[in-house]
Design an enzyme around this catalytic site. Structure first.
Site, short mmCIF file in Angstrom:
data_model
loop_
_atom_site.label_atom_id
_atom_site.label_comp_id
_atom_site.label_asym_id
_atom_site.label_seq_id
_atom_site.Cartn_x
_atom_site.Cartn_y
_atom_site.Cartn_z
CB THR A 45 -0.94 0.04 1.23
OG1 THR A 45 -0.15 -0.17 2.41
CG2 THR A 45 -2.02 -1.01 1.15
CB THR A 100 2.30 -8.48 7.78
OG1 THR A 100 2.44 -8.80 6.39
CG2 THR A 100 2.93 -7.14 8.06
CE1 TYR A 153 -4.08 -3.33 10.72
CE2 TYR A 153 -5.82 -2.76 12.28
CZ TYR A 153 -4.66 -2.42 11.60
OH TYR A 153 -4.09 -1.18 11.81
P1 NAD Z 1 -0.30 2.32 5.06
O1 NAD Z 1 -1.05 1.20 4.44
O2 NAD Z 1 -0.22 3.61 4.29
O3 NAD Z 1 1.20 1.89 5.41
C1 NAD Z 1 1.60 0.57 5.64
C2 NAD Z 1 2.93 0.35 4.93
O4 NAD Z 1 3.42 -0.95 5.22
C3 NAD Z 1 2.81 0.44 3.40
O5 NAD Z 1 3.86 1.22 2.89
C4 NAD Z 1 2.92 -1.01 2.96
O6 NAD Z 1 3.40 -1.14 1.65
C5 NAD Z 1 3.84 -1.58 4.01
N1 NAD Z 1 3.73 -3.02 4.23
C6 NAD Z 1 2.59 -3.75 4.42
N2 NAD Z 1 2.89 -5.04 4.65
C7 NAD Z 1 4.26 -5.14 4.60
C8 NAD Z 1 5.17 -6.21 4.74
N3 NAD Z 1 4.74 -7.47 4.98
N4 NAD Z 1 6.49 -5.95 4.62
C9 NAD Z 1 6.95 -4.70 4.37
N5 NAD Z 1 6.10 -3.64 4.21
C10 NAD Z 1 4.79 -3.86 4.33
O7 NAD Z 1 -0.94 2.56 6.50
P2 NAD Z 1 -0.58 3.59 7.67
O8 NAD Z 1 -1.84 4.27 8.05
O9 NAD Z 1 0.60 4.39 7.32
O10 NAD Z 1 -0.25 2.58 8.86
C11 NAD Z 1 1.08 2.37 9.33
C12 NAD Z 1 1.03 1.47 10.57
O11 NAD Z 1 0.26 2.09 11.60
C13 NAD Z 1 0.38 0.10 10.31
O12 NAD Z 1 1.07 -0.88 11.04
C14 NAD Z 1 -1.01 0.27 10.87
O13 NAD Z 1 -1.56 -0.95 11.30
C15 NAD Z 1 -0.77 1.22 12.03
N6 NAD Z 1 -1.99 1.97 12.36
C16 NAD Z 1 -2.39 3.03 11.60
C17 NAD Z 1 -3.56 3.70 11.93
C18 NAD Z 1 -4.03 4.90 11.17
O14 NAD Z 1 -5.10 5.41 11.51
N7 NAD Z 1 -3.33 5.43 10.18
C19 NAD Z 1 -4.32 3.26 13.01
C20 NAD Z 1 -3.89 2.16 13.74
C21 NAD Z 1 -2.71 1.52 13.42
#
Ligand code: NAD
Ligand code: UDP
Ligand code: UDP
Length: 337
Positions: A45, A100, A153
């Site tokens: 993503t 993951t 998740y």
């Molecule tokens: P996002 O989807 O933009 O970012 C996730 C990133 O992780 C992407 O760049 C994707 O390519 C990479 N990725 C996914 N699986 C991977 C793997 N197996 N190996 C290497 N890279 C991988 O989402 P975000 O909002 O930036 O979220 C970042 C983190 O924060 C995540 O762990 C998410 O669960 C956590 N989080 C975010 C929110 C929010 O509201 N934004 C809320 C709760 C938790």
């Protein structure tokens, strides 16, 4: 002495998921603070465009890699953000999402253990599930369906938290666990599927705004800059402090209120339409941030109207619609947010 052989004295930081929405903001802030940054991402993503403005910085390295496979790097700190965060994307391949969170987490903990470094893990308010306690303090153990469509998740992230605390107990690893509540801002993917980016993109394109259910469910929205600041403050705490710690903005809105705000700020004439509510969609969510306030002195500063205005300006430029009524003067990606 040959400059090539001189040791960089700053902290070397690994950011997994560094090309994603939050990861790209974190890489940028870590570089500005004088760190060397290794951004690791499988680009599921994440996007190269999110980090393009950092590529010319000699202190920045990008590595395409999936954390479900081992990786050997020499770093001082790890921020583990790799994981798709939008329900649409984490449900697309639920088994990989779980891998993951579990295999990826084990590899990152193994790495941090080998280098005797610190590791901060990005957990989520989803560990509380569809909460029966409101607002949610860290002491609440949650109300989570273990077999539903969100479970890959929610339960993955719960297992990842368990692993962090077991690596601490078993190997004395310096771990920090942060539970993030709905965070939004520039650099979200236009097809991310989460509510803020969906509503903004729909409003700017003049398409119907898709309320799932009647829009009476609530969320509390935090701006990316505030959150990332909290990450870095938490990483700087002494080893005795491990969390878990809620980070989010406690101002709570119904999803219908959010839609109305987006319409107001964009000046869009898009109509609201109701679509079926997905299974297990939490009814309410709001962080109790007493711990972050007391431990870090952390407080979110950007409230929803201002954060939406900045995010709308970003998407307006990205999509080239020119439909946003409100413009912010500085839309350069390197300073977005
Ligand atoms: P996002 O989807 O933009 O970012 C996730 C990133 O992780 C992407 O760049 C994707 O390519 C990479 N990725 C996914 N699986 C991977 C793997 N197996 N190996 C290497 N890279 C991988 O989402 P975000 O909002 O930036 O979220 C970042 C983190 O924060 C995540 O762990 C998410 O669960 C956590 N989080 C975010 C929110 C929010 O509201 N934004 C809320 C709760 C938790
Ligand atoms: N690991 C990794 N990078 C490292 C060190 C370990 O990816 O720098 C992986 C390794 O493949 C292992 C996992 O992390 O499977 C857990 O490591 P740990 O040392 O805890 O466990 P063990 O190797 O003893 O199974
Ligand atoms: N939602 C919505 N329309 C959309 C996307 C999401 O009404 O186009 C709702 C969703 O059902 C949920 C809330 O907005 O109640 C937040 O959804 P999101 O996917 O952003 O994150 P969640 O907090 O559910 O993980």
């Amino acid at each position: 002495m040959n400059r090539q052989l001189q040791r960089v004295d700053g902290t070397r930081v690994l950011v997994t998921g560094g090309a994603g929405f939050l990861g790209s903001h974190l890489c940028e802030k870590l570089l500005h603070a004088g760190n060397e940054v290794v951004c690791l991402d499988n680009f599921y993503t994440g996007r190269k465009a999110n980090i393009a403005h950092l590529m010319s910085d000699p202190m920045f390295t990008v590595m395409e890699h999936d954390i479900t496979n081992p990786v050997y790097l020499q770093v001082d700190e790890v921020y583990n953000l790799a994981c798709p965060a939008s329900p649409v994307h984490y449900q697309y391949d639920p088994v990989h999402t779980m891998k993951t969170s579990v295999l990826g987490m084990i590899n990152m903990l193994g790495l941090a253990k080998r280098v005797k470094g610190k590791i901060l893990h990005a957990s989520t308010s989803e560990v509380y599930g569809d909460p029966l306690v409101h607002p949610q303090p860290e002491s609440y153990w949650g109300h989570v369906n273990p077999t539903g469509i969100r479970s890959c998740y929610d339960e993955g992230k719960r297992s990842a938290e368990t692993l962090c605390f077991d690596y601490h107990r078993r190997h004395q690893l310096d771990v920090k666990v942060v539970r993030i509540f709905n965070t939004y801002g520039p650099r979200m993917h236009p097809e991310d599927g989460r509510v803020v980016s969906n509503f903004i993109v729909q409003a700017l394109k003049g398409e119907p705004i898709t309320l799932y259910g009647d829009g009476s469910q609530t969320r509390s929205f935090c701006y990316a800059d505030d959150l990332v600041e909290g990450f870095m403050q938490l990483m700087a705490t002494p080893p005795e402090f491990r969390g878990p710690m809620n980070l989010g903005n406690p101002n709570e809105f119904t999803i219908r209120e959010l839609a109305e705000k987006v319409l107001e700020i964009t000046g869009s004439s898009s109509k609201l339409i109701e679509e079926p509510l997905p299974a297990d969609d939490p009814r309410q969510r709001r962080p109790d941030i007493t711990l972050a306030r007391e431990t870090l002195g952390w407080e979110p500063r950007v409230q929803l109207d201002e954060g939406l205005t900045r995010t709308i300006a970003y998407f307006d430029q990205l999509l080239g619609t020119g439909n946003a009524r409100v413009k912010t003067p500085d839309l350069t990606l390197s300073k977005a947010g």
